[in-house]
Design a protein around this motif. Structure first.
Motif, PDB file in Angstrom:
ATOM      1  N   UNK A   1       6.557  -1.239 -10.006  1.00 41.40           N
ATOM      2  CA  UNK A   1       5.374  -1.850 -10.612  1.00 41.40           C
ATOM      3  C   UNK A   1       4.104  -1.477  -9.853  1.00 41.40           C
ATOM      4  N   UNK A   2       4.169  -0.395  -9.104  1.00 42.67           N
ATOM      5  CA  UNK A   2       3.096  -0.029  -8.178  1.00 42.67           C
ATOM      6  C   UNK A   2       1.753   0.196  -8.866  1.00 42.67           C
ATOM      7  N   UNK A   3       1.783   0.561 -10.154  1.00 44.72           N
ATOM      8  CA  UNK A   3       0.525   0.808 -10.852  1.00 44.72           C
ATOM      9  C   UNK A   3      -0.330  -0.448 -10.916  1.00 44.72           C
ATOM     10  N   UNK A   4       0.309  -1.579 -10.873  1.00 42.76           N
ATOM     11  CA  UNK A   4      -0.463  -2.825 -10.855  1.00 42.76           C
ATOM     12  C   UNK A   4      -0.957  -3.023  -9.429  1.00 42.76           C
ATOM     13  N   UNK A   5      -2.224  -3.239  -9.267  1.00 41.30           N
ATOM     14  CA  UNK A   5      -2.797  -3.439  -7.941  1.00 41.30           C
ATOM     15  C   UNK A   5      -2.195  -4.631  -7.220  1.00 41.30           C
ATOM     16  N   UNK A   6      -1.546  -5.517  -7.972  1.00 37.92           N
ATOM     17  CA  UNK A   6      -0.938  -6.702  -7.365  1.00 37.92           C
ATOM     18  C   UNK A   6       0.151  -6.322  -6.374  1.00 37.92           C
ATOM     19  N   UNK A   7       0.944  -5.309  -6.704  1.00 41.09           N
ATOM     20  CA  UNK A   7       2.037  -4.900  -5.825  1.00 41.09           C
ATOM     21  C   UNK A   7       1.486  -4.267  -4.552  1.00 41.09           C
ATOM     22  N   UNK A   8       0.493  -3.418  -4.690  1.00 42.03           N
ATOM     23  CA  UNK A   8      -0.108  -2.784  -3.514  1.00 42.03           C
ATOM     24  C   UNK A   8      -0.703  -3.851  -2.599  1.00 42.03           C
ATOM     25  N   UNK A   9      -1.389  -4.827  -3.180  1.00 37.67           N
ATOM     26  CA  UNK A   9      -1.958  -5.907  -2.375  1.00 37.67           C
ATOM     27  C   UNK A   9      -0.866  -6.701  -1.661  1.00 37.67           C
ATOM     28  N   UNK A  10       0.243  -6.959  -2.353  1.00 39.71           N
ATOM     29  CA  UNK A  10       1.351  -7.688  -1.748  1.00 39.71           C
ATOM     30  C   UNK A  10       1.952  -6.886  -0.591  1.00 39.71           C
ATOM     31  N   UNK A  11       2.193  -5.600  -0.809  1.00 39.37           N
ATOM     32  CA  UNK A  11       2.755  -4.767   0.253  1.00 39.37           C
ATOM     33  C   UNK A  11       1.822  -4.740   1.459  1.00 39.37           C
TER      34      UNK A  11
ATOM     35  N   UNK B   1       2.732   5.091   6.064  1.00 34.15           N
ATOM     36  CA  UNK B   1       3.878   5.262   5.181  1.00 34.15           C
ATOM     37  C   UNK B   1       3.647   6.301   4.093  1.00 34.15           C
ATOM     38  N   UNK B   2       2.576   7.068   4.194  1.00 31.89           N
ATOM     39  CA  UNK B   2       2.355   8.156   3.256  1.00 31.89           C
ATOM     40  C   UNK B   2       3.532   9.119   3.367  1.00 31.89           C
ATOM     41  N   UNK B   3       4.174   9.443   2.290  1.00 32.97           N
ATOM     42  CA  UNK B   3       5.362  10.304   2.175  1.00 32.97           C
ATOM     43  C   UNK B   3       6.537   9.804   3.016  1.00 32.97           C
ATOM     44  N   UNK B   4       6.593   8.501   3.248  1.00 36.60           N
ATOM     45  CA  UNK B   4       7.636   7.928   4.086  1.00 36.60           C
ATOM     46  C   UNK B   4       8.145   6.627   3.470  1.00 36.60           C
ATOM     47  N   UNK B   5       8.451   6.678   2.174  1.00 35.76           N
ATOM     48  CA  UNK B   5       8.776   5.460   1.447  1.00 35.76           C
ATOM     49  C   UNK B   5      10.145   4.890   1.787  1.00 35.76           C
ATOM     50  N   UNK B   6      11.056   5.724   2.258  1.00 38.77           N
ATOM     51  CA  UNK B   6      12.356   5.204   2.709  1.00 38.77           C
ATOM     52  C   UNK B   6      12.172   4.247   3.877  1.00 38.77           C
ATOM     53  N   UNK B   7      11.342   4.643   4.832  1.00 33.34           N
ATOM     54  CA  UNK B   7      11.053   3.762   5.973  1.00 33.34           C
ATOM     55  C   UNK B   7      10.295   2.529   5.506  1.00 33.34           C
ATOM     56  N   UNK B   8       9.397   2.696   4.536  1.00 35.10           N
ATOM     57  CA  UNK B   8       8.649   1.552   4.006  1.00 35.10           C
ATOM     58  C   UNK B   8       9.611   0.498   3.474  1.00 35.10           C
TER      59      UNK B   8
END
Length: 160
Positions: free
Chosen positions: A81-91, A115-122
């Motif tokens: 759901x990353x397109x919604x700014x809500x998820x980015x704000x939550x993360x 975490x740019x290009x490091x989503x597994x670690x994220x």
């Protein structure tokens, strides 16, 4: 109860010279203040409701644990759901006090750079943050979320 600092390790891609290498990195973070914790929990449940239901249904009453793979899947569903700014704000809120430690230096573990290009670690870091802050709520040994549900409403695997 006062906020506390905790430490954990997650395999993370880091830059060494011109190479990207996967290393076990030490992270530190602080538990949330009460109001921030409630705010983040409310948004987690709202955005990842069905996926988090699966996490709760994976509760093992003997070991008082949940299936971390399902927790990872729940967090992955949030990322869907990353397109919604809500998820980015939550993360960003979940990562607020997280720091990675390597090369004897502290690195702010922010979403846009670290975490740019490091989503597994994220995902690994988010799992640790969620379990550290909400583990007692999810698992609770009778006093958490599962302790509030009548026994007949729990999935069979959680009742055993």
């Amino acid at each position: 109860m006062a906020r506390r600092q905790y430490e954990f390790h997650v395999k993370t891609l880091i830059t060494r010279g011109e190479e990207r290498v996967l290393e076990e990195i030490r992270y530190t973070a602080n538990t949330f203040k009460g109001s921030k914790g409630i705010s983040c929990l409310t948004r987690l449940v709202k955005l990842g409701g069905p996926a988090f239901e699966q996490v709760i249904s994976s509760y093992d009453s003997k070991s008082q644990t949940v299936d971390t793979e399902l927790l990872g899947a729940a967090l992955t569903s949030l990322l869907a759901e990353i397109e919604s700014g809500k998820v980015v704000n939550l993360i960003n809120d979940l990562l607020e006090s997280v720091e990675g430690w390597y090369d004897d230096k502290r690195h702010s573990a922010d979403l846009d750079n670290y975490f740019s290009d490091n989503y597994g670690a994220l995902i690994g870091v988010l799992i640790k943050v969620v379990m550290e802050n909400y583990g007692s709520f999810i698992q609770g040994g009778g006093s958490g979320l599962l302790g509030l549900l009548p026994t007949g409403l729990l999935p069979k695997s959680a009742e055993e």
